[in-house]
Design an enzyme around this catalytic site. Structure first.
Site, PDB file in Angstrom:
ATOM      1  N   HIS A  55      33.226  49.970  40.216  1.00  0.00           N
ATOM      2  CA  HIS A  55      32.861  49.476  41.539  1.00  0.00           C
ATOM      3  C   HIS A  55      32.909  50.678  42.468  1.00  0.00           C
ATOM      4  CE1 HIS A  55      34.811  45.904  39.726  1.00  0.00           C
ATOM      5  NE2 HIS A  55      33.954  45.212  40.437  1.00  0.00           N
ATOM      6  N   ASP A  58      36.438  51.475  43.373  1.00  0.00           N
ATOM      7  CA  ASP A  58      37.330  51.951  42.303  1.00  0.00           C
ATOM      8  C   ASP A  58      37.413  53.467  42.339  1.00  0.00           C
ATOM      9  OD1 ASP A  58      37.285  49.334  41.412  1.00  0.00           O
ATOM     10  OD2 ASP A  58      35.972  49.729  39.701  1.00  0.00           O
ATOM     11  N   MET A  89      26.914  51.552  33.875  1.00  0.00           N
ATOM     12  CA  MET A  89      26.779  50.453  34.845  1.00  0.00           C
ATOM     13  C   MET A  89      27.648  50.714  36.072  1.00  0.00           C
ATOM     14  SD  MET A  89      28.934  47.690  35.826  1.00  0.00           S
ATOM     15  CE  MET A  89      29.671  46.465  34.752  1.00  0.00           C
ATOM     16  N   GLU A 182      26.138  38.193  37.082  1.00  0.00           N
ATOM     17  CA  GLU A 182      27.278  37.699  36.302  1.00  0.00           C
ATOM     18  C   GLU A 182      27.803  36.399  36.907  1.00  0.00           C
ATOM     19  OE1 GLU A 182      30.347  40.605  35.730  1.00  0.00           O
ATOM     20  OE2 GLU A 182      31.842  39.098  35.188  1.00  0.00           O
ATOM     21  N   LYS A 184      30.366  32.988  37.098  1.00  0.00           N
ATOM     22  CA  LYS A 184      31.748  32.564  36.866  1.00  0.00           C
ATOM     23  C   LYS A 184      31.912  31.211  37.555  1.00  0.00           C
ATOM     24  CE  LYS A 184      36.527  34.202  37.297  1.00  0.00           C
ATOM     25  NZ  LYS A 184      37.411  35.267  37.794  1.00  0.00           N
ATOM     26  N   GLU A 218      29.873  36.908  30.649  1.00  0.00           N
ATOM     27  CA  GLU A 218      31.235  37.313  30.285  1.00  0.00           C
ATOM     28  C   GLU A 218      31.876  36.208  29.442  1.00  0.00           C
ATOM     29  OE1 GLU A 218      33.940  39.165  33.103  1.00  0.00           O
ATOM     30  OE2 GLU A 218      35.527  37.790  32.474  1.00  0.00           O
ATOM     31  N   HIS A 221      34.245  33.924  31.321  1.00  0.00           N
ATOM     32  CA  HIS A 221      33.676  33.057  32.356  1.00  0.00           C
ATOM     33  C   HIS A 221      32.960  31.849  31.762  1.00  0.00           C
ATOM     34  CE1 HIS A 221      33.712  36.740  35.274  1.00  0.00           C
ATOM     35  NE2 HIS A 221      34.903  36.421  34.797  1.00  0.00           N
ATOM     36  N   ASP A 246      29.831  41.409  29.209  1.00  0.00           N
ATOM     37  CA  ASP A 246      31.260  41.618  29.458  1.00  0.00           C
ATOM     38  C   ASP A 246      32.044  40.938  28.342  1.00  0.00           C
ATOM     39  OD1 ASP A 246      30.871  43.131  31.694  1.00  0.00           O
ATOM     40  OD2 ASP A 246      31.644  41.651  33.123  1.00  0.00           O
ATOM     41  N   ASP A 256      41.237  32.928  34.666  1.00  0.00           N
ATOM     42  CA  ASP A 256      40.403  33.969  34.051  1.00  0.00           C
ATOM     43  C   ASP A 256      41.324  35.001  33.389  1.00  0.00           C
ATOM     44  OD1 ASP A 256      38.216  35.608  33.450  1.00  0.00           O
ATOM     45  OD2 ASP A 256      38.245  36.569  35.420  1.00  0.00           O
ATOM     46  N   ASP A 258      40.816  37.340  30.903  1.00  0.00           N
ATOM     47  CA  ASP A 258      40.339  38.719  30.677  1.00  0.00           C
ATOM     48  C   ASP A 258      41.154  39.436  29.602  1.00  0.00           C
ATOM     49  OD1 ASP A 258      38.321  38.504  32.598  1.00  0.00           O
ATOM     50  OD2 ASP A 258      39.530  39.386  34.197  1.00  0.00           O
ATOM     51  N   ASP A 292      35.273  43.989  29.644  1.00  0.00           N
ATOM     52  CA  ASP A 292      35.773  43.678  30.992  1.00  0.00           C
ATOM     53  C   ASP A 292      37.077  42.900  30.832  1.00  0.00           C
ATOM     54  OD1 ASP A 292      36.180  43.305  33.613  1.00  0.00           O
ATOM     55  OD2 ASP A 292      34.608  41.811  33.906  1.00  0.00           O
TER      56      ASP A 292
END
Ligand code: GLT
Ligand code: MN
Ligand code: MN
Length: 390
Positions: A55, A58, A89, A182, A184, A218, A221, A246, A256, A258, A292
C-alpha cells in the site's frame, strides 16, 4: 535439491503488510517489532519469494513530505535491485485514516471522495514507479452499519464513477496497469458493498473500460461467507478476469483470519492450486501468487519467516499432489466425460428443428438416475493423493 524450494519461476509474492504485520489485533498490542521495508525485501528474497507488494502508506508513511517520500522510495528501489525482487502489485490504503470511517469512493461527502481519488492517483504513480503491473482495490470501508445512511445503489454508482475516472487516469498517463477488485463480505464494516467475487464480476461488466479491470479473490474473504473459493476462482478464470489472487486460509464463520495458506481447509487449497496450475487440463493462471496473510500472534521474527516459507512450500506440495491426482488413471477413468455426439449436437447451437426433435427425444432417465457415479471413490482418491499415499 529440495523440490519444494521456491524459485523466481514460482511468482510468489507477499505484501509489506503481511510479513510486516506486528501482530496487533482489536484486543491486544503488537507482539513484534516493526520491520523495515528493506529488511522485508532481503528476508523475502532469502526465503525464495520474488515479489513484494505494498500500500502507499506501507512504504511512505501517511503525511510524509515530498522529499522524505523520494528518499524512502530510492532506498526501497535499491533494496529491490540488490535482492532481485520486483513489485508485481500495489494498492491504496483507503481504510486506516479516520477520514475514511464511512467509506472512501462511496462516502456521502464529496470531500472524502475527492481525497480518496487524489490519494489513489498518487499511489498509482508510486506503484508504477516501482514497476507494478496490477493495482488492487479492496474497499474495506466501502460499506455500512446504519444502512439507511445511503441508498446502496448510490454506493455502487459512486464506485463505478471512481473506477471509470481512475481507468481514464491510467490511460491518460499511458501506464501499463490493470486493476483487480477484491471483495469481502464484512469487517471492518458491518456489511461491505459487493461482498463476493461474483458481485465484482458483474460490476466490472458495467465499467467503461471493463477490459482493464479484473478481480483479486481472497481465500479468507470467500470462505467467511461460507462460499467455495475454488468456484469463485473458476468463474473469474472462465471470464478471463483472474488478474491477481490473495492466498491464505480461513474457517467459515470467523473473523478474517488471514492464516498461512493451507493451514485451514486443505481441500479447498488443493482445489484452488489444481485450478490455478491447470493440472486437470484447463488453462493455467500465470499471474502473481500473492500470500495475503500473516504469522500467528504467537510468533517472533523467526516465526514470521517460518510462516512465509511454509506458505510457499505448501503451495508447491499441493501443486505436486494435484499433478499426481490428475495423472492417476483411476481418477482419469472416473472423471472421463461421457460423450453422445447426437444428443450433444441436438443440445447445442439452437435451431427450431433441433428444439422440436429434443422435445420428443426419448432418454432412458430411469437408467441414468439409477447408475452410481463413483464419486466416493473419486473423493477418497483425492484425499489419499493429498495425504501423499499415492
Ligand atoms: C488488508 C486486507 C486485504 C487486502 C489488502 C489490500 S489490505 O490487509 O485485509 O485483504 O488485500 O488493500
Ligand atoms: Mn486481501
Ligand atoms: Mn483477509
Amino acid at each position: 535439491m529440495d523440490p519444494y524450494a521456491p524459485t523466481a519461476q514460482d511468482r510468489f509474492s507477499f505484501g509489506l503488510w503481511t510479513v510486516g504485520n506486528p501482530g496487533r489485533d482489536p484486543f491486544g498490542e503488537p507482539v513484534r517489532a516493526v520491520v523495515s521495508p528493506e529488511r522485508i525485501v532481503q528476508k523475502l528474497s532469502e526465503c525464495g519469494a520474488s515479489g513484494v507488494n505494498l500500500h502507499d502508506d506501507d512504504l511512505v508513511p501517511y503525511g510524509s513530505s515530498a522529499k522524505t517520500r523520494d528518499t524512502i522510495v530510492a532506498s526501497f528501489k535499491a533494496a529491490l535491485e540488490d535482492h532481485g525482487m520486483v513489485v508485481p502489485m500495489a494498492t491504496t490504503n483507503l481504510f486506516s485514516h479516520p477520514v475514511f470511517k464511512d467509506g472512501a469512493f462511496t462516502s456521502n461527502d464529496p470531500r472524502v471522495r475527492a481525497f480518496a481519488l487524489g490519494k489513489t492517483m498518487r499511489a498509482i504513480d508510486l506503484g508504477v514507479e516501482l514497476g507494478a503491473k496490477i493495482y488492487v482495490f479492496w474497499g474495506g470501508r466501502e460499506g455500512s452499519e446504519a444502512d439507511a445512511c445511503r441508498d446502496p445503489r448510490t454506493a455502487i454508482a459512486r464506485m463505478r464513477e471512481a473506477l471509470d475516472y481512475l481507468c481514464e487516469y491510467v490511460r491518460d498517463q499511458k501506464y501499463a496497469l490493470r486493476f483487480a477488485l477484491e471483495a469481502k463480505p464484512n469487517e471492518p464494516r458491518g456489511d461491505i458493498y459487493m461482498p463476493t467475487t461474483g458481485h465484482m464480476l458483474h460490476f466490472i461488466s458495467t465499467l467503461a473500460h471493463s477490459e482493464m479491470v479484473g478481480v483479486n479473490p481472497e481465500v479468507a474473504h470467500e470462505t467467511m461467507s461460507g462460499l467455495s473459493m475454488a468456484h469463485a476462482v473458476a468463474q473469474a478464470m472462465e471470464a478471463g478476469k483472474l488478474f491477481h489472487i490473495d492466498l491464505n486460509a480461513q474457517r467459515i464463520g470467523r473473523y478474517d483470519q488471514d492464516f498461512r495458506f493451507g493451514s485451514e481447509d486443505l481441500r479447498q487449497a488443493f482445489l484452488v492450486v489444481r485450478l490455478l496450475e491447470g493440472t486437470a487440463g484447463g488453462e493455467a493462471y500465470t499471474g502473481p501468487l500473492h500470500f495475503d496473510s500473516h504469522a500467528y500472534r504467537t510468533e517472533d521474527d523467526e516465526g514470521v519467516w517460518d510462516f512465509a516459507r511454509g506458505s510457499m512450500r505448501t503451495y508447491k506440495i499441493l501443486h505436486e499432489r494435484a499433478r499426481a491426482f490428475d495423472s492417476d488413471p483411476r481418477v482419469l477413468a472416473l472423471i472421463a466425460e461421457r460423450r453422445d455426439a447426437r444428443l450433444e449436437a441436438l443440445s447445442s447451437n439452437y435451431t427450431r428443428a433441433k428444439s422440436e426433435a429434443l422435445k420428443v427425444e426419448s432418454i432412458d432417465v430411469g437408467a441414468v438416475a439409477k447408475a452410481g457415479l463413483g464419486y466416493e471413490r473419486l473423493d477418497q482418491l483425492m484425499v489419499e493423493h493429498m495425504l501423499g499415499v499415492h
